[in-house]
Scaffold this motif. Structure first.
Motif, PDB file in Angstrom:
ATOM      1  N   ASP A  38      42.409   9.064  90.545  1.00  0.00           N
ATOM      2  CA  ASP A  38      41.511   8.013  90.046  1.00  0.00           C
ATOM      3  C   ASP A  38      41.992   7.450  88.707  1.00  0.00           C
ATOM      4  O   ASP A  38      41.207   6.923  87.921  1.00  0.00           O
ATOM      5  CB  ASP A  38      40.070   8.523  89.939  1.00  0.00           C
ATOM      6  N   SER A  74      45.819  15.278  98.142  1.00  0.00           N
ATOM      7  CA  SER A  74      45.351  16.373  97.295  1.00  0.00           C
ATOM      8  C   SER A  74      46.402  16.704  96.244  1.00  0.00           C
ATOM      9  O   SER A  74      47.589  16.409  96.406  1.00  0.00           O
ATOM     10  CB  SER A  74      45.038  17.621  98.132  1.00  0.00           C
ATOM     11  N   THR A 107      37.145  10.678  96.106  1.00  0.00           N
ATOM     12  CA  THR A 107      37.917  11.773  95.533  1.00  0.00           C
ATOM     13  C   THR A 107      37.007  12.793  94.869  1.00  0.00           C
ATOM     14  O   THR A 107      36.106  12.440  94.103  1.00  0.00           O
ATOM     15  CB  THR A 107      38.914  11.239  94.490  1.00  0.00           C
ATOM     16  N   SER A 119      37.163  15.854  92.176  1.00  0.00           N
ATOM     17  CA  SER A 119      38.074  16.192  91.091  1.00  0.00           C
ATOM     18  C   SER A 119      37.504  17.309  90.232  1.00  0.00           C
ATOM     19  O   SER A 119      36.288  17.408  90.036  1.00  0.00           O
ATOM     20  CB  SER A 119      38.353  14.969  90.214  1.00  0.00           C
ATOM     21  N   GLU A 144      42.266  18.101  92.732  1.00  0.00           N
ATOM     22  CA  GLU A 144      41.599  16.918  93.289  1.00  0.00           C
ATOM     23  C   GLU A 144      41.935  16.817  94.766  1.00  0.00           C
ATOM     24  O   GLU A 144      42.964  17.328  95.236  1.00  0.00           O
ATOM     25  CB  GLU A 144      42.062  15.640  92.560  1.00  0.00           C
ATOM     26  N   CYS A 145      41.081  16.141  95.504  1.00  0.00           N
ATOM     27  CA  CYS A 145      41.359  15.897  96.922  1.00  0.00           C
ATOM     28  C   CYS A 145      40.520  14.716  97.389  1.00  0.00           C
ATOM     29  O   CYS A 145      39.423  14.469  96.893  1.00  0.00           O
ATOM     30  CB  CYS A 145      41.082  17.134  97.774  1.00  0.00           C
ATOM     31  N   ARG A 146      41.080  13.986  98.313  1.00  0.00           N
ATOM     32  CA  ARG A 146      40.322  12.916  98.977  1.00  0.00           C
ATOM     33  C   ARG A 146      39.594  13.547 100.152  1.00  0.00           C
ATOM     34  O   ARG A 146      40.190  14.285 100.938  1.00  0.00           O
ATOM     35  CB  ARG A 146      41.259  11.811  99.459  1.00  0.00           C
TER      36      ARG A 146
END
Length: 389
Positions: A137, A184, A231, A233, A202-204
């Motif tokens: 982001d 990620s 996302t 985070s 982080e990961c979507r």
């Protein structure tokens, strides 16, 4: 046999009286056709070497105040900024690209003419390592590891600590693990003595997608591309997501194995080097799956670098230190085999002087058109030679 490679001295650091200095720390990074090397000399100053493909390297000396002695440093992913951490956890952001190349276009996130300094009132420990994380982001985060096991995540734009946690060991190395789809990012933590953890940063996730988007996806239609998914985070932890962002000790590997993220052939990998068995395995970004490749290494291999065609392996034995250039295909093996290292896989080897202390090996990439351009230049020279004859 003609040598394919050559070891060449590019830089020697000397004092004003021409006496050589030792290198106590370093940072290296490349982005596209640009690469930067930062060396911390025994005097405490910084030596910068900036190189852009097709141009001669530019070298500069940055005097550094004794009151802010450097303990660790790293570049941002665009190699525009150098992050320098001092013993008192003072964070300095140096605009290295604009200093070395006045024509370069740099996003003005911080001062382009001088060093930006961030200070924190509460001492969190003595730093040992730092890495720069550019989030999905678009946040710029410094991840600082301490000798006492503390790890701080500092937002360099807001100048605030956004997350911190502790591992009961000295932090030796911090490395980012990314996947090819940019879905990620993990942090791989290496402690001293040798123990490793992974931490999700982080990961979507489709869990945060709107009900309409999830319904479209359940019907088999492509409603959202991976990069447009919401996302999660570690910088914005909630009670529901707190459990996702906990360090996990990598106990599935023996203590003789060291994991490291590496890139080759345009992909992100995690490599597993077993010093006891002299083996080198290559995984995709998920180490829970089976390895994609396995190689046998020379006994005593220490630092191992994966490239598209060859492996670079440094060995440290009582007989001396050597740098091996090894053909990937000839060194390949299967994990159920116990055969010895294939000596015919060695393309070339170099003896390292005993009085030299090796800090690291870094991989330098070249543009895809570089070889074509060299061949074209040689072809033109050859044609000119024919005309002269």
């Amino acid at each position: 046999m003609f040598g394919l490679y050559e070891v060449v001295k590019c830089l020697t650091v000397k004092d004003s009286d021409s006496s050589e200095q030792s290198i106590v720390n370093y940072a290296w990074r490349e982005a596209g056709e640009v690469n930067f090397l930062a060396l911390v000399a025994s005097t405490g100053d910084i030596i910068l070497r900036y190189c852009c493909s097709g141009h001669d390297p530019v070298i500069s000396h940055i005097p550094w105040p004794e009151s802010r002695s450097i303990v660790c440093l790293c570049f941002d992913p665009t190699v525009s900024w150098l992050l320098v951490i001092s013993e008192d956890v003072t964070v300095s952001i140096v605009p290295v690209l604009s200093l070395m190349d006045s024509t370069a276009r740099v996003n003005r996130l911080w001062n382009l003419e001088d060093v930006t300094v961030l200070r924190f009132k509460k001492q969190q420990g003595i730093p040992s390592v730092v890495t720069w994380w550019h989030t999905l982001d678009d946040r710029q985060i410094a991840i600082i590891g301490m000798k006492n096991g503390n790890i701080l995540l500092v937002d360099l734009s807001t100048r605030k600590i956004v997350y911190q946690f502790t591992i009961e060991t000295r932090i030796h190395r911090l490395e980012l693990v990314e996947d090819d789809q940019q879905m990620s990012t993990y942090l791989m933590i290496t402690g001293q003595p040798l123990v490793q953890w992974k931490l999700l940063l982080e990961c979507r996730t489709q869990e945060l997608a709107s009900p309409v988007d999830k319904e479209i996806s359940d019907m088999g239609y492509d409603g959202l591309s991976g990069r447009s998914l919401p996302t999660l985070s570690i910088t914005q932890v909630t009670e529901e997501t707190r459990g996702l962002f906990q360090p996990q000790r990598l106990d599935q590997f023996p203590r003789s194995v060291i994991l490291q993220p590496q890139c080759a052939k345009g992909h992100h990998f995690i490599t597993s080097h077993c010093s006891k068995e002299s083996t080198f395995q290559v995984y995709d970004s998920n180490i829970d799956r089976s390895p994609l490749f396995a190689y046998k290494l020379p006994i005593g291999s220490d630092i191992v670098i994966l490239t598209d065609k060859v492996l670079l392996a440094m060995t440290r034995l009582a007989s001396g230190k050597k740098l091996y250039v090894i053909a990937n295909q000839r060194a390949e093996t299967s994990m159920d085999q116990t055969k010895d290292f294939n000596k015919e896989s060695v393309l070339q080897q170099f003896d390292i002087p005993q009085n030299e202390h090796l800090l690291t090996i870094q991989k330098k990439s070249f543009p895809f058109y570089w070889h074509e351009k060299c061949e074209e230049n040689m072809r033109q020279k050859y044609n000119q030679d024919i005309k002269l004859d």
